[in-house]
Design a protein around this motif. Structure first.
Motif, short mmCIF file in Angstrom:
data_model
loop_
_atom_site.label_atom_id
_atom_site.label_comp_id
_atom_site.label_asym_id
_atom_site.label_seq_id
_atom_site.Cartn_x
_atom_site.Cartn_y
_atom_site.Cartn_z
N ILE A 36 0.83 -1.21 0.00
CA ILE A 36 0.00 0.00 0.00
C ILE A 36 0.87 1.26 0.00
O ILE A 36 0.62 2.21 -0.76
CB ILE A 36 -0.94 -0.01 1.22
CG1 ILE A 36 -1.97 -1.14 1.10
CG2 ILE A 36 -1.65 1.33 1.35
CD1 ILE A 36 -2.85 -1.05 -0.11
N ILE A 37 1.92 1.28 0.83
CA ILE A 37 2.77 2.47 0.91
C ILE A 37 3.52 2.68 -0.40
O ILE A 37 3.61 3.81 -0.92
CB ILE A 37 3.75 2.34 2.09
CG1 ILE A 37 2.99 2.44 3.40
CG2 ILE A 37 4.83 3.43 2.01
CD1 ILE A 37 3.85 2.28 4.64
N LEU A 38 4.06 1.61 -0.98
CA LEU A 38 4.79 1.73 -2.24
C LEU A 38 3.89 2.20 -3.37
O LEU A 38 4.28 3.06 -4.18
CB LEU A 38 5.44 0.39 -2.60
CG LEU A 38 6.64 -0.04 -1.74
CD1 LEU A 38 7.05 -1.46 -2.09
CD2 LEU A 38 7.80 0.91 -1.92
N VAL A 39 2.68 1.65 -3.45
CA VAL A 39 1.74 2.08 -4.49
C VAL A 39 1.36 3.54 -4.27
O VAL A 39 1.25 4.32 -5.23
CB VAL A 39 0.50 1.19 -4.51
CG1 VAL A 39 -0.57 1.77 -5.42
CG2 VAL A 39 0.85 -0.22 -4.98
N GLY A 40 1.16 3.94 -3.02
CA GLY A 40 0.81 5.33 -2.72
C GLY A 40 1.91 6.29 -3.13
O GLY A 40 1.64 7.35 -3.71
N VAL A 41 3.18 5.93 -2.86
CA VAL A 41 4.30 6.78 -3.26
C VAL A 41 4.41 6.85 -4.78
O VAL A 41 4.64 7.92 -5.36
CB VAL A 41 5.62 6.25 -2.65
CG1 VAL A 41 6.82 6.99 -3.22
CG2 VAL A 41 5.59 6.40 -1.14
N GLY A 42 4.22 5.69 -5.45
CA GLY A 42 4.25 5.68 -6.91
C GLY A 42 3.17 6.57 -7.51
O GLY A 42 3.41 7.29 -8.48
N THR A 43 1.98 6.51 -6.93
CA THR A 43 0.89 7.37 -7.41
C THR A 43 1.21 8.84 -7.17
O THR A 43 0.89 9.71 -7.99
CB THR A 43 -0.43 7.00 -6.70
OG1 THR A 43 -0.70 5.61 -6.89
CG2 THR A 43 -1.60 7.81 -7.24
N GLY A 44 1.86 9.14 -6.04
CA GLY A 44 2.25 10.52 -5.76
C GLY A 44 3.25 11.05 -6.77
O GLY A 44 3.15 12.20 -7.20
N LEU A 45 4.20 10.21 -7.18
CA LEU A 45 5.15 10.62 -8.22
C LEU A 45 4.44 10.89 -9.54
O LEU A 45 4.74 11.87 -10.23
CB LEU A 45 6.21 9.54 -8.41
CG LEU A 45 7.26 9.40 -7.29
CD1 LEU A 45 8.10 8.15 -7.51
CD2 LEU A 45 8.14 10.63 -7.22
N ASN A 46 3.49 10.02 -9.87
CA ASN A 46 2.74 10.21 -11.11
C ASN A 46 1.90 11.49 -11.05
O ASN A 46 1.83 12.25 -12.03
CB ASN A 46 1.86 9.00 -11.36
CG ASN A 46 1.25 9.01 -12.75
OD1 ASN A 46 1.95 9.13 -13.74
ND2 ASN A 46 -0.06 8.88 -12.83
#
Length: 420
Positions: A36-46
């Motif tokens: 969840i944290i990794l996907v959230g950070v990836g979405t934030g970068l996008n």
């Protein structure tokens, strides 16, 4: 009806091995939390990339001249040259069917600006009205430049937000006021600000005075020269199929070798977006691989512990089989215990992960705008990701419980009763 005795028995089994159950479930908890944290950070970068390109037409090209690296038709390599007004007219004629905005841009340089007793050093550039459509800018007050300003070489200007805040602090409307640049006065017609801190091609518009390019060429002895240009295509057209034609036309007009790689520099927004999309696509794949790998490690741990549990309860299972318990009943109990551990740990990881992402997102949103550009936007968890994680959790729990349940079904009552 809900069989409360059945669930009470499952809970009692887990409670008897409390420490082992907690440590085993922690693997699933940690795996889903990391996902969840990794996907959230990836979405934030996008999201940061999307915000950074806000207001920039996707099919935009920024370009200018450099030096030649190949000799051509009597000219030696190393020659320098400039785009000029005739090139701008040629581009407008040649690409009139596909080009929506074509904006030549000239640098004048840094200068001392003053309004009354307030003063500061800012940039001075010459532009056309099309410039405001090719960069991520927003109009705060007044108007932008128009065709008449260009044609009549008016001494009017649009200033950036920082200039307004420092030279006209608190004034609600400055349209028509004069600003002194060196020894020349310009009439302010509008105030703009940047929509993105990540796009800064050539100069920072927030601290720049923008005048008609014809005025800049006349007042500062730039003649017919254009320093660099921006060109945006109409909707439905891709820059990939026109960039070479644009640069090729200019090479032809300035007698530059068609294959010269250094004569022109260019910045293709469409190409940059594609590269970032590929990058973030790869990052997302890596995130899911790492996250699911961590989750699978936890599920394997639960499966191993359940195998140990089945081995410890061999006599108990044998007695149940001797008393007439069906294999499906034994299987259901083992699967239920596994699912309960997996579900409780996974839901805990999911909820805490979402809470962490939400807290970080709220904190970032509450911070004042930074002077330094950042590609990181507020992290988010799409609903589809939460649903996918939940489905993976359930399927993983069933898979983790299948091998222990299969082993339990193979236990024969007579063999189990012989166990010590």
């Amino acid at each position: 009806m809900i069989d409360l005795d059945f669930f009470a028995e499952i809970w009692e089994t887990i409670r008897r091995n409390r420490s082992r159950s907690i440590l085993t479930a922690f693997g699933v908890f940690w795996g889903l939390l990391m996902l969840i944290i990794l996907v959230g950070v990836g979405t934030g970068l996008n999201n940061g990339l999307i915000k950074g390109l806000q207001g920039v037409p996707a099919s935009s090209l920024y370009f200018g001249t450099d030096h030649t690296s190949l000799p051509y038709k009597g000219f030696q390599k190393g020659r320098r040259f400039n785009i000029d007004n005739d090139d701008v007219d040629a581009l407008r004629r040649e690409f009139s069917d596909v080009a929506e905005y074509i904006s030549p841009i000239n640098f004048v340089g840094s200068n001392k600006f003053s309004v009354g007793d307030r003063a500061g050093d800012y940039q001075l550039v010459g532009i056309t009205p099309d410039y405001f459509h090719t960069m991520p800018l927003a109009l705060d007050m007044g108007r932008t430049l128009n065709v008449n300003d260009i044609r009549e070489r008016r001494k009017v200007c649009v200033i950036g937000r920082r200039m307004y805040d420092e030279l006209f602090p608190g004034e609600p409307d400055i349209a028509g006021q004069l600003i002194k640049a060196g020894s020349v006065y310009y009439q302010v017609v509008g105030v703009i600000h940047r929509l993105s801190d990540n796009i800064n091609i050539g100069f920072n518009a927030d601290e720049t005075l923008m005048m008609p390019i014809t005025t800049a060429q006349l007042n500062y002895g730039q003649g017919n020269t254009v320093h660099f240009m921006s060109l945006s295509l109409r909707d439905g057209y891709s820059m990939a199929g026109h960039q070479d034609r644009i640069i090729g036309l200019l090479k032809q007009r300035h007698i530059v070798h068609p294959d010269d790689p250094t004569a022109f520099w260019s910045f293709n927004v469409e190409e940059i977006i594609g590269q970032f999309s590929m990058l973030f696509g790869g990052v997302n794949i890596l995130i899911w691989i790492v996250g699911i790998g961590s989750l699978l490690a936890g599920l394997i741990g639960i499966s191993n512990i359940m195998l140990v549990t089945v081995r410890e309860r061999t006599q108990e299972i044998g007695i149940r089989r001797a008393l007439g318990a069906r294999p499906s009943t034994i299987t259901r109990q083992i699967l239920s215990e596994t699912l309960l551990l997996t579900f409780a740990a996974g839901i805990g990881g999911l909820l805490i992960g979402v809470w962490i992402i939400s807290a970080v997102g709220s904190f970032m949103a509450s911070q004042p705008p930074s002077a330094e550009p950042s590609l990181m936007g507020p992290p988010q968890i799409p609903f589809s990701v939460a649903v996918a994680a939940f489905i993976i959790l359930i399927l993983g729990g069933l898979l983790a419980g299948w091998l222990p349940a299969r082993r339990a079904m193979r236990i024969k009552a007579i063999d189990a009763l012989r166990e010590e």
